[in-house]
Scaffold this motif. Structure first.
Motif, PDB file in Angstrom:
ATOM      1  N   ALA A 108       0.841  -1.189   0.000  1.00 47.24           N
ATOM      2  CA  ALA A 108       0.000   0.000   0.000  1.00 47.24           C
ATOM      3  C   ALA A 108       0.877   1.239   0.000  1.00 47.24           C
ATOM      4  CB  ALA A 108      -0.908   0.003   1.228  1.00 47.24           C
ATOM      5  N   GLU A 109       0.287   2.327  -0.467  1.00 46.18           N
ATOM      6  CA  GLU A 109       0.987   3.600  -0.497  1.00 46.18           C
ATOM      7  C   GLU A 109       0.427   4.521   0.577  1.00 46.18           C
ATOM      8  OE1 GLU A 109       0.836   7.313  -3.452  1.00 46.18           O
ATOM      9  OE2 GLU A 109       1.557   5.469  -4.408  1.00 46.18           O
ATOM     10  N   THR A 110       1.325   5.171   1.305  1.00 41.01           N
ATOM     11  CA  THR A 110       0.934   6.198   2.269  1.00 41.01           C
ATOM     12  C   THR A 110       1.769   7.442   1.985  1.00 41.01           C
ATOM     13  OG1 THR A 110       2.585   5.570   3.925  1.00 41.01           O
ATOM     14  CG2 THR A 110       0.456   4.472   4.064  1.00 41.01           C
ATOM     15  N   ALA A 111       1.455   8.502   2.673  1.00 46.14           N
ATOM     16  CA  ALA A 111       2.224   9.734   2.538  1.00 46.14           C
ATOM     17  C   ALA A 111       3.479   9.639   3.401  1.00 46.14           C
ATOM     18  CB  ALA A 111       1.379  10.921   2.987  1.00 46.14           C
ATOM     19  N   GLU A 112       4.592  10.127   2.878  1.00 44.46           N
ATOM     20  CA  GLU A 112       5.823  10.274   3.677  1.00 44.46           C
ATOM     21  C   GLU A 112       5.826  11.708   4.181  1.00 44.46           C
ATOM     22  OE1 GLU A 112       9.182   9.331   5.669  1.00 44.46           O
ATOM     23  OE2 GLU A 112       8.130   7.878   4.416  1.00 44.46           O
ATOM     24  N   ILE A 113       5.770  11.859   5.506  1.00 43.86           N
ATOM     25  CA  ILE A 113       5.578  13.181   6.083  1.00 43.86           C
ATOM     26  C   ILE A 113       6.814  13.610   6.876  1.00 43.86           C
ATOM     27  CG2 ILE A 113       4.407  12.317   8.130  1.00 43.86           C
ATOM     28  CD1 ILE A 113       2.514  14.726   7.927  1.00 43.86           C
ATOM     29  N   THR A 114       7.167  14.889   6.717  1.00 43.84           N
ATOM     30  CA  THR A 114       8.282  15.491   7.462  1.00 43.84           C
ATOM     31  C   THR A 114       7.791  16.815   8.046  1.00 43.84           C
ATOM     32  OG1 THR A 114       9.132  16.790   5.616  1.00 43.84           O
ATOM     33  CG2 THR A 114       9.943  14.510   5.810  1.00 43.84           C
ATOM     34  N   ALA A 115       8.660  17.508   8.736  1.00 41.72           N
ATOM     35  CA  ALA A 115       8.297  18.804   9.306  1.00 41.72           C
ATOM     36  C   ALA A 115       7.942  19.815   8.219  1.00 41.72           C
ATOM     37  CB  ALA A 115       9.433  19.340  10.175  1.00 41.72           C
ATOM     38  N   GLY A 116       8.428  19.609   7.011  1.00 45.48           N
ATOM     39  CA  GLY A 116       8.133  20.506   5.906  1.00 45.48           C
ATOM     40  C   GLY A 116       6.887  20.141   5.136  1.00 45.48           C
ATOM     41  N   GLY A 117       6.248  19.048   5.477  1.00 47.11           N
ATOM     42  CA  GLY A 117       5.050  18.593   4.784  1.00 47.11           C
ATOM     43  C   GLY A 117       5.232  17.207   4.214  1.00 47.11           C
TER      44      GLY A 117
END
Length: 182
Positions: free
Chosen positions: A162-171
């Protein structure tokens, strides 16, 4: 006649919930975002809807034990039904999501993202901003739909990924592929 009235009064008390906890909103902590990390021991970072409740981090042998520890730390029962975002770290992704959906009763519309530094994210970035990052990325088609039901459905499908969002402090910086291996 007195027995009938007593039975009616008892039934009325049970239906209104007057016999136990009053169930007031302020008696619970409403989970908004959750970071979960760890395959053997589990670390949870939890942030809540109430702005006065700072995010907390707890570690225990499993997810349920960590939740109980968090409830001790907050002094309130944690309600998970309105959770908006789960950020996965290094954990058994499919098993964790299945457990959260079926045992914790996380909302089916709860978004799923990945981060290698989720604990820091939840400490530094307000929950509404993190949720907004993921929602905008989905709207802009940077990532696919990544609610918990869609992600679990993909993990249970033929290719078990499955695909998810990779999230960082910048979005959101792109997508992250979860692959289920037994």
């Amino acid at each position: 006649m007195r027995k009938i009235l007593a039975a009616f009064a008892s039934a009325a008390l049970l239906m209104t919930g007057c016999g136990g906890s009053s169930g007031h909103v302020y008696e619970r902590s409403y989970l908004r975002t959750l970071y979960i990390d760890g395959s053997d021991d589990t670390t949870l970072t939890l942030s809540f809807f109430a702005e006065e409740d700072a995010p907390i981090t707890v570690s225990a042998k499993d997810t349920d034990s960590a939740r109980k520890l968090a409830e001790l730390k907050t002094g309130k029962k944690i309600f998970t039904g309105f959770t908006e975002l789960i950020v996965l770290g290094n954990c058994r992704d499919r098993d964790t999501l299945d457990f959260l959906l079926n045992e914790w009763k996380i909302s089916p519309s709860c978004l799923v993202a990945h981060s290698s530094n989720g604990e820091q994210l939840l400490d530094d970035i307000p929950p509404d901003k993190l949720v907004g990052f993921v929602k905008r990325a989905v709207e802009q088609k940077i990532v696919s739909e990544c609610d918990i039901v869609t992600v679990l459905g993909d993990l249970l499908s033929g290719d078990a990924s499955a695909e998810t969002a990779e999230i960082t402090a910048g979005g959101v910086v792109g997508s992250h592929r979860i692959v289920y291996t037994k």
